[in-house]
Write a protein that holds these residues in place. Structure first.
Motif: not given
Ligand code: FES
Lengths: 251, 618
Positions: B12-13, B16-17, B19-20
């Protein structure tokens, strides 16, 4: 700390409902990006022959075509398996007429369709079946192409060429990976209602997913980017490890 | 599971961005106006014009005059019929193609120039703008990233900056573009991570992120399944209580009790006056609150630490590490004779700059009996705390000057504190050290600040007393213990480690009237920190067998007593003590002092069974 707690809850609960869709999105998304789209589109299934039209072969002049079909529209001259042909529409119908002798070629026969398919097919597999589809097209075929021959090849990923019965052209092609792609696309955009542009399901899901992911990012921020706060008491993020330390703060 | 969670966290690190971005752009695609996004707001079909078939030249003638063609198409541009000759044909329209345009009436070769491009563009446009420029562009074209042919770009001066694109060879209208479409294209670029390449969505960066995301979502999925399997999705509002079947040591059912699904089993059981042994108060660090339940209940880190794999497989767990929601049935191994009580605070007084003596009475007026050295577990409610004690006596204020005054919120928790007096008395006395934070990133101890700031007259719940640390069996018992009478006792305490020792000393002297020698070594920093100095000095005068030996590490010049650390004084004493097997040691204080002392005692030949310690740091 409040934000962390709320985020954890939001993330946990939303993912209970939307988690499956995340899996579907990532599986279908990965499928679609990993397989080369040109391959998926079957570009390698057909050869783009460079069939030069020999003007000396054209023994049947346009004048005669127009005499026979006075309302002809969208006229073109091309080739059908190397033989020069006129193609046009007349009274809303598609026609293909030989430019050599003026014979009406459309609709083509099954053996012509097979011959055309073999001519355009780039692989070496043999034809396993040819079928004329004039109504109820399969989902992978647009209805505007009807009537059409579906010619299946015995080859890797079971390719099919769709040859228009009226124009003799390859209107589309498919193989298992493209069929897979179509399915993945449907799953990816949650289009379970056949192309309904007003996709409420996707709207709600993506909104929930957005919240879930944002909560997830807050967790990442706390868990990874912010130094651990070892509260002097049990209110820390890692209760097991730090709570004990000062549990009996005094005696 | 641990690796899976770590994988989930780290993937997710990485994504993460992105994915957003995927979700935001994806969401935009759902809500955007599809008409606008296609750029076709002002697009119309050019009017169909009738042509005179009689005047058409024979295609064969045209073909013979022009370079080799694979196709010929009769089209109409701006009302004039043309033959469009295709010399090279790509598989798709945007692949490289080559065309010639021949007038179908007179056979003249025509090239699309600026004026013609403008007129063609206008015929496909019904917006309010007028043509401001027409440019012939070679690929790549920003608005048409896939295009491989030269195009005409005809720009209109309307509100959304429409550009019409025509194939330069055929005059075919490729499409319209405008600000709405460019905005949508921007989101497509984000969604496909297609930053400047023409690979569309097959670019290397998106493939990488897609694979990582696959791991992210699959690990998250398994995690969720795991949470469901462990009953971690109990609704917080519905079914707050869960019926749990209790089984005793002999496998006999004790019946069903309702336990809050969100409370730990340790705290839930005490509601039914079932006290499990615990000295850490639920921290998972003492390993004493053992129960047996279904082996499928998830194993926590603390469980792993205290049980062997075999025990874990049998269902051994720590009751303080599991919530009511997780179990259906549990077996009690060891139940302590303790209950939950309402206590009223009757006195609260500073006895050193950071230690308070708190006196409680059971609200029902009963007297609690227990052996000296016992402790009680207080249930601290969620509340606002303050980093500096309230109502601080003037003399102790300098001690707190350097502490920043701040308010904080803490959650409900439970904390254990030793009693400073022996059982059977009216009052329950505690000496509680105000646990200030070592720095301002850490909150002060919730339990001690809550209790120390509690107003006299207020009540609080506490479970206990739990007897865990007491004068060794046989040694303190009065009747028929002749052979044990000769035991000398040495109490060693430091800092806040006072309460249980004080209770033991008074029990021995006052209650049991024990005549054997009793030594009390107590270490503190300064005179101010030396709590109960007067009391012990008086006690020494009253009971000749009692020896009080306070030691200060940061004493002022006027201090008449010992200096340094207690361990040192004790060492000197030990060397001239004989019959060490008849001496019992009782320790309570900071971890370092205790471990050093224990090591020293063992080195001097003291048996482990003669050393009792109350490790309140666990
Ligand atoms: S109370 Fe459970 S480990 Fe201490």
């Amino acid at each position: 700390m409040k934000l962390l707690k709320t985020s954890r809850k939001v993330h946990k609960w939303l993912m209970l409902f939307i988690g499956i869709q995340f899996v579907i999105w990532s599986v279908s998304g990965a499928y679609m990006v990993i397989f080369d789209i040109d391959y998926i589109h079957g570009d390698s299934l057909v050869v783009q022959h460079r069939d030069i039209i020999d003007d000396k072969q054209i023994n049947f002049p346009l004048k005669q075509v127009l005499a026979r079909y006075p309302q002809a529209e969208s006229l073109s001259l091309g080739s059908f398996v190397k033989q020069p042909v006129y193609r046009f529409s007349h009274d809303g119908q598609q026609y293909m007429v030989s430019a050599v002798n003026g014979d009406l070629l459309s609709p083509i026969t099954e053996s012509q369709a097979k011959a055309a398919a073999r001519y355009y097919y780039s692989g070496s597999g043999i034809i396993t079946a040819a079928q004329l589809i004039s109504a109820h097209p399969p989902s992978e075929l647009s209805g505007r192409h009807l009537p059409v021959y579906r010619v299946n090849f015995d080859d890797f990923a079971s390719p099919s060429l769709y040859i228009s019965a009226l124009s003799g052209k390859v209107v589309t092609k498919r193989h298992e990976f493209w069929r897979g792609f179509d399915l993945m696309f449907i799953l990816h955009v949650m289009d379970y209602q056949d192309g309904d542009p007003d996709n409420k399901l996707l709207l709600v899901s993506s909104l929930l997913a957005l919240f879930a992911a944002m909560a997830g990012l807050v967790l990442v921020y706390f868990k990874v980017f912010r130094k651990k706060v070892p509260g002097a008491d049990g209110n820390s993020q890692n209760p097991v490890a730090t709570q004990g330390q000062l549990n009996r703060e005094s005696v | 599971m641990q690796y899976l969670k770590a994988l989930h966290k780290w993937t997710s690190v990485v994504v993460g961005i992105q994915l957003l971005l995927w979700l935001i752009s994806g969401f935009y695609f759902v809500i955007m106006d599809h008409q606008d996004a296609r750029g076709s707001v002002y697009r119309v079909r050019p009017p169909v014009q009738q042509i005179d078939h009689q005047r058409l030249l024979e295609p064969g003638l045209i073909l013979s005059r022009q370079q080799a063609s694979v196709g010929l198409q009769q089209i109409t541009l701006l009302g004039i019929p043309y033959y469009l000759l295709t010399h090279e044909q790509g598989l798709y329209r945007h692949f490289t193609n080559s065309y010639s345009l021949v007038n179908a009436y007179n056979g003249e070769l025509t090239r699309i120039n600026e004026a013609m491009a403008s007129s063609l563009a206008r015929s496909s446009y019904n917006g309010p703008g007028t043509v401001v420029s027409a440019l012939r562009l070679a690929p790549p074209v920003a608005d048409l990233p896939k295009e491989q042919n030269s195009v005409w770009q005809v720009n209109f001066d309307d509100d959304i900056n429409t550009s019409v694109y025509l194939d330069a060879g055929s005059g075919h209208v490729i499409g319209h573009s405008n600000d709405d479409k460019r905005f949508a294209d921007f989101f497509f670029m984000l969604h496909f991570m297609d930053y400047g390449s023409v690979k569309g969505f097959n670019n290397i960066q998106i493939i990488f992120f897609a694979v990582v995301t696959l791991f992210l979502s699959l690990t998250g999925f398994i995690w969720t399944i795991n949470l469901i399997a462990n009953g971690r999705y109990a609704l917080p509002f519905v079914g707050g209580n869960k019926a749990i079947e209790l089984i005793d040591k002999n496998d006999l059912s004790i019946g069903v009790r309702r336990i809050s699904s969100r409370q730990t089993l340790l705290d839930g059981l005490i509601e039914h006056d079932i006290a499990l042994p615990s000295s850490c108060g639920g921290g998972g660090t003492c390993g004493r609150c053992k129960i047996v339940t279904d082996p499928i209940v998830a194993v926590g880190a603390a469980d792993k630490h205290y049980f062997t794999d075999h025990e874990l497989a049998l269902g051994y767990r720590l009751a303080c590490q599991h919530k009511g929601a997780e179990v259906k049935r549990l077996k009690l191994l060891d139940v302590v004779n303790a209950r939950k009580h309402q206590l009223i605070l009757v006195g609260s007084e500073f006895i050193s700059p950071s230690i308070k003596e708190l006196r409680f009475k059971p609200a029902d007026g009963s007297k609690l009996d227990y052996r000296a050295g016992a402790y009680m577990r207080f249930f601290i409610p969620a509340a606002k705390g303050c980093s500096v004690p309230l109502r601080l006596p003037e003399a102790f204020q300098p001690h707190w000057h350097h502490i920043e005054q701040l308010e904080y919120q803490h959650l409900a928790c439970s904390r254990s504190y030793s009693l400073a007096n022996y059982g059977g008395r009216q009052e329950l006395v505690f000496t509680i050290k105000y646990q200030s934070a070592p720095n301002n990133r850490v909150l002060p101890g919730a339990g001690s600040s809550y209790l120390c700031n509690l107003e006299p007259g207020k009540t609080i719940e506490a479970a206990g007393p739990f007897e865990d640390f007491y004068a060794l069996p046989g040694a303190s018992v009065t009747a028929g213990a002749e052979q044990q009478q000769k035991k000398t006792r040495v109490m060693i305490g430091a800092g806040a480690g006072m309460a249980p020792l004080k209770a033991l000393i008074y029990e021995q002297l006052e209650k049991l009237n024990n005549k054997e020698a009793l030594y009390f070594y107590f270490g503190a920093g300064t005179e101010q920190d030396l709590i109960y100095y007067r009391e012990f000095t008086e006690l020494q005068q009253q009971y000749p067998q009692f020896h009080y030996l306070p030691t200060l590490s940061r004493a002022s010049d006027s201090w008449p007593g010992a200096r340094g650390y207690v361990q040192q004084g004790l060492k000197d004493k030990l060397t001239n003590m004989d019959c060490l097997e008849n001496v019992e040691f009782y320790l309570c204080g900071p971890t370092n002092m205790m471990s050093e002392t224990i090591a020293m005692l063992r080195a001097c030949g003291v048996e482990a069974e003669n050393i009792a310690f109350d490790d309140f740091s666990r």
